[in-house]
Design an enzyme around this catalytic site. Sequence first.
Site, PDB file in Angstrom:
ATOM      1  N   ASP A  78     -12.243 -10.314  -0.691  1.00 52.00           N
ATOM      2  CA  ASP A  78     -13.539 -10.395  -0.006  1.00 52.00           C
ATOM      3  C   ASP A  78     -14.488  -9.460  -0.744  1.00 52.00           C
ATOM      4  OD1 ASP A  78     -12.554  -7.948   1.053  1.00 52.00           O
ATOM      5  OD2 ASP A  78     -12.322  -8.751   3.078  1.00 52.00           O
TER       6      ASP A  78
ATOM      7  N   GLU B 176      -6.174 -10.700  -1.215  1.00 49.74           N
ATOM      8  CA  GLU B 176      -6.972 -10.469   0.012  1.00 49.74           C
ATOM      9  C   GLU B 176      -8.454 -10.408  -0.327  1.00 49.74           C
ATOM     10  OE1 GLU B 176      -5.517  -7.131   2.307  1.00 49.74           O
ATOM     11  OE2 GLU B 176      -3.418  -7.646   1.920  1.00 49.74           O
TER      12      GLU B 176
ATOM     13  N   GLU C  71       0.798  -1.239   0.000  1.00 46.32           N
ATOM     14  CA  GLU C  71       0.000   0.000   0.000  1.00 46.32           C
ATOM     15  C   GLU C  71       0.824   1.278   0.000  1.00 46.32           C
ATOM     16  OE1 GLU C  71      -2.788  -0.267   3.245  1.00 46.32           O
ATOM     17  OE2 GLU C  71      -3.789  -2.022   2.413  1.00 46.32           O
TER      18      GLU C  71
ATOM     19  N   ASN D 242       2.135  -5.163  -3.150  1.00 47.03           N
ATOM     20  CA  ASN D 242       0.733  -5.490  -2.863  1.00 47.03           C
ATOM     21  C   ASN D 242      -0.045  -4.205  -2.585  1.00 47.03           C
ATOM     22  OD1 ASN D 242      -1.172  -7.748  -2.196  1.00 47.03           O
ATOM     23  ND2 ASN D 242      -1.165  -6.859  -0.136  1.00 47.03           N
TER      24      ASN D 242
HETATM   25  C1  XIL Z   1      -6.366  -6.241   8.304  1.00 49.60           C
HETATM   26  C2  XIL Z   1      -6.691  -7.405   9.233  1.00 49.60           C
HETATM   27  O1  XIL Z   1      -7.595  -8.258   8.572  1.00 49.60           O
HETATM   28  C3  XIL Z   1      -7.274  -6.898  10.530  1.00 49.60           C
HETATM   29  O2  XIL Z   1      -7.390  -7.975  11.461  1.00 49.60           O
HETATM   30  C4  XIL Z   1      -6.405  -5.805  11.124  1.00 49.60           C
HETATM   31  O3  XIL Z   1      -7.045  -5.260  12.255  1.00 49.60           O
HETATM   32  C5  XIL Z   1      -6.154  -4.701  10.110  1.00 49.60           C
HETATM   33  O4  XIL Z   1      -5.571  -5.282   8.942  1.00 49.60           O
HETATM   34  N1  XIL Z   1      -4.921  -4.541   3.724  1.00 49.60           N
HETATM   35  C6  XIL Z   1      -3.938  -5.414   4.173  1.00 49.60           C
HETATM   36  C7  XIL Z   1      -4.241  -6.312   5.319  1.00 49.60           C
HETATM   37  O5  XIL Z   1      -2.881  -5.506   3.559  1.00 49.60           O
HETATM   38  O6  XIL Z   1      -3.107  -6.575   6.100  1.00 49.60           O
HETATM   39  C8  XIL Z   1      -5.353  -5.770   6.173  1.00 49.60           C
HETATM   40  O7  XIL Z   1      -5.655  -6.737   7.182  1.00 49.60           O
HETATM   41  C9  XIL Z   1      -6.555  -5.421   5.330  1.00 49.60           C
HETATM   42  C10 XIL Z   1      -6.214  -4.365   4.328  1.00 49.60           C
END
Ligand code: XIL
Length: 352
Positions: free
Chosen positions: A278, A276, A168, A211
């Site tokens: 969802d 990631e 990020e 990422n």
């Molecule tokens: C999130 C986790 O799922 C949570 O448990 C935590 O509180 C915050 O981070 N981008 C990412 C992940 O790269 O690491 C993040 O994960 C979600 C957004």
Amino acid sequence: MNPLKRLGRRRASVLSVLALAAVVTPGAASAAPDAPDALRASTLGAQAAQSGRYFGTAVAAGRLGDSTYSGILDREFNMITPENEMKWDTTERSRGSFNFGPADQIVSHAAAHGQRMRGHTLVWHSQLPGWVSSITDANTLRSVMNNHITTEMNHFKGRIYAWDVVNEAFADGGSGQHRSSVFQNVLGNGFIEEAFRTARNADPAAKLCYNDYNIENWSDAKTQGVYRMVRDFKSRGVPIDCVGFQSHFGTGGPPASFQTTLSNFAALGVDVQITELDIAQASPTAYTNTVRACMNTARCTGITVWGIRDSDSWRSGDNPLLFASNGSKKPAYNAALTALGGTPAAAARTSG
Ligand code: XIL
């Protein structure tokens, strides 16, 4: 390397379905070896492996003792990303004092169940301890960043398929530039390149990924900014092997251009992965479209969903995952399995 890719194509087609599925995914071994394909209940991981891909999930160490959770994990998934356990605020809460205990728990679980690991993440502005974000001296921050990368990668050496080296780093909105962070503000634009070079030296066998989220829509300025960075890195020989598309989607799922984005990045000479996934309300169509975008891209090597059951999700209010809170498969599960080329078990029973 995936075993399927090592075998010749013909040998792979003969051996993989029985032998590989049985070895890599214990759940797939329960079907009788001579059961017709339509009756063989496939799993996400075994099905993805048939095209040389993986299907993974984020895992929280604290949930491994929940047998419903670990039962689904070990039946369905052959890649694991620690949800929080490899982040800086866990691994180096104070300078030079490293804690790999929670991540080690996950890595041991993966090793015991034939699952591979994605390392997440080494350099990120978030979940970063205050002692790092308050550094103002460039030489200090450079050595702190490089020591963090090297120490963490050394600890897990040989056990990580791919690392999210930098997470990020780009800004939302129309700038296409890096976001503000202690790394950007103190070290300047070169911090990403420096992190990747350090990472390559630390573990030359691991794939090194950039990422990010909101880089799925091809025309977005953020997507274009990351694309220019990867193109620049490839042209100058800066080590980068893969780009992870987080793919935290709203109810509509991926943008129409997602497959174009994946294939344009892949054409630069990197693997691409959905890291990631969802989707708010988990519409089957939205999952189908996402999985298809990967399946249609030769260098899309795998898909990771960000949690197992809706109750495990960081966005649990959106019910965005493939399993309901009681562990049952949701319609989106069947959609994903079908898009991978599999046959959902219930459908196979009624039609067979
Ligand atoms: C999130 C986790 O799922 C949570 O448990 C935590 O509180 C915050 O981070 N981008 C990412 C992940 O790269 O690491 C993040 O994960 C979600 C957004």
